[in-house]
Design a protein around this motif. Structure first.
Motif, PDB file in Angstrom:
ATOM      1  N   ARG A 126       0.846  -1.190   0.000  1.00 41.69           N
ATOM      2  CA  ARG A 126       0.000   0.000   0.000  1.00 41.69           C
ATOM      3  C   ARG A 126       0.882   1.241   0.000  1.00 41.69           C
ATOM      4  NH1 ARG A 126      -2.622   3.230   3.906  1.00 41.69           N
ATOM      5  NH2 ARG A 126      -1.714   2.065   5.628  1.00 41.69           N
ATOM      6  N   SER A 150      -3.250  11.191  -6.960  1.00 42.26           N
ATOM      7  CA  SER A 150      -4.369  12.058  -7.342  1.00 42.26           C
ATOM      8  C   SER A 150      -5.189  12.428  -6.114  1.00 42.26           C
ATOM      9  CB  SER A 150      -5.254  11.360  -8.383  1.00 42.26           C
ATOM     10  OG  SER A 150      -5.797  10.163  -7.858  1.00 42.26           O
ATOM     11  N   ASP A 151      -6.227  13.175  -6.362  1.00 43.95           N
ATOM     12  CA  ASP A 151      -7.178  13.606  -5.326  1.00 43.95           C
ATOM     13  C   ASP A 151      -6.515  14.471  -4.259  1.00 43.95           C
ATOM     14  OD1 ASP A 151      -9.149  12.170  -6.637  1.00 43.95           O
ATOM     15  OD2 ASP A 151      -8.873  10.393  -5.391  1.00 43.95           O
ATOM     16  N   THR A 152      -5.977  15.575  -4.697  1.00 45.14           N
ATOM     17  CA  THR A 152      -5.446  16.539  -3.745  1.00 45.14           C
ATOM     18  C   THR A 152      -6.366  17.746  -3.705  1.00 45.14           C
ATOM     19  OG1 THR A 152      -3.568  17.882  -3.093  1.00 45.14           O
ATOM     20  CG2 THR A 152      -3.893  17.627  -5.441  1.00 45.14           C
ATOM     21  N   HIS A 212       0.935   1.744 -10.351  1.00 44.68           N
ATOM     22  CA  HIS A 212       0.434   1.457 -11.693  1.00 44.68           C
ATOM     23  C   HIS A 212       1.588   0.991 -12.562  1.00 44.68           C
ATOM     24  CE1 HIS A 212      -3.479   4.068 -11.830  1.00 44.68           C
ATOM     25  NE2 HIS A 212      -3.422   3.315 -10.764  1.00 44.68           N
ATOM     26  N   HIS A 241      -3.582  -0.984 -12.732  1.00 47.18           N
ATOM     27  CA  HIS A 241      -3.384  -0.893 -11.286  1.00 47.18           C
ATOM     28  C   HIS A 241      -2.692  -2.159 -10.790  1.00 47.18           C
ATOM     29  CE1 HIS A 241      -4.671  -1.591  -7.081  1.00 47.18           C
ATOM     30  NE2 HIS A 241      -4.354  -0.319  -6.977  1.00 47.18           N
ATOM     31  N   GLU A 261      -1.458   5.137  -5.676  1.00 48.07           N
ATOM     32  CA  GLU A 261      -1.508   3.757  -6.141  1.00 48.07           C
ATOM     33  C   GLU A 261      -0.284   3.407  -6.963  1.00 48.07           C
ATOM     34  OE1 GLU A 261      -5.066   3.645  -8.495  1.00 48.07           O
ATOM     35  OE2 GLU A 261      -6.367   3.468  -6.736  1.00 48.07           O
ATOM     36  N   GLY A 290      -4.952  12.164  -1.746  1.00 49.44           N
ATOM     37  CA  GLY A 290      -5.937  11.255  -1.180  1.00 49.44           C
ATOM     38  C   GLY A 290      -5.851   9.869  -1.773  1.00 49.44           C
ATOM     39  N   SER A 291      -5.346   9.777  -3.001  1.00 52.35           N
ATOM     40  CA  SER A 291      -5.191   8.490  -3.671  1.00 52.35           C
ATOM     41  C   SER A 291      -3.741   8.333  -4.114  1.00 52.35           C
ATOM     42  CB  SER A 291      -6.120   8.415  -4.886  1.00 52.35           C
ATOM     43  OG  SER A 291      -5.921   7.214  -5.584  1.00 52.35           O
ATOM     44  N   SER A 302       0.695   5.587   0.795  1.00 53.61           N
ATOM     45  CA  SER A 302      -0.078   6.725   1.281  1.00 53.61           C
ATOM     46  C   SER A 302       0.762   7.986   1.136  1.00 53.61           C
ATOM     47  CB  SER A 302      -0.514   6.509   2.738  1.00 53.61           C
ATOM     48  OG  SER A 302       0.603   6.321   3.581  1.00 53.61           O
TER      49      SER A 302
END
Length: 146
Positions: A60, A109-111, A72, A85, A70, A67-68, A62
């Motif tokens: 994992r 992503s997701d900032t 890839h 993924h 991953e 927020g995401s 973080s």
């Protein structure tokens, strides 16, 4: 050998190499691609060396900013390059895995924050041995050779 030790010391001093224990994992030369203004998604690259005598698996990721986060990999599927993924990445004992443009990479992503002007981001790899390794990855623009 002496040149390697000097180079590693210089990189560590400059903040481009970080060594931590995820029981033997060493993250070297991490960097995050500076995204165009307004983009909240980007990619990260580095070398991960397993200096232990046991295989390690990154299970994992973080981040303090995204927020995401991953793993890839870019693969050719039906004559087209696609991102796939990865649930985990094995780093064999005594071996190095490289995340690079066009191959395996971090997808971030997701900032909620603007990325323009940020110098670095904190990333944490969580491993199968229950430990984690945290490192700072500086933002930089991609070179055309990469």
């Amino acid at each position: 050998m002496i040149k390697s030790i000097i180079a590693a010391s210089l990189l560590t001093t400059l903040g481009f190499a970080t060594t931590h224990a995820c029981d033997g994992l060493e993250v070297e030369v991490p960097w995050i691609r500076t995204p165009p203004p307004g983009m909240s998604m980007t990619a990260g690259y580095m070398r991960v060396t397993n200096q232990s005598n046991q295989d390690r698996t990154i299970t994992r990721i973080s981040s303090d900013l995204f927020g995401s986060a991953e793993l890839h990999e870019t693969r050719t599927i039906e004559s087209s390059n696609r991102m796939v993924h990865l649930d985990s990445v094995l780093v064999p004992a005594g071996d190095t895995v490289t995340a690079r443009p066009g191959g395996m990479h971090l997808m971030l992503s997701d900032t909620g924050e603007a990325l323009t002007g940020r110098e670095s981001v904190s990333i944490t790899f969580h491993c199968d041995d229950g430990n984690s390794v945290e490192f700072e990855a500086p933002f930089r623009k991609r070179n055309l050779q990469e």
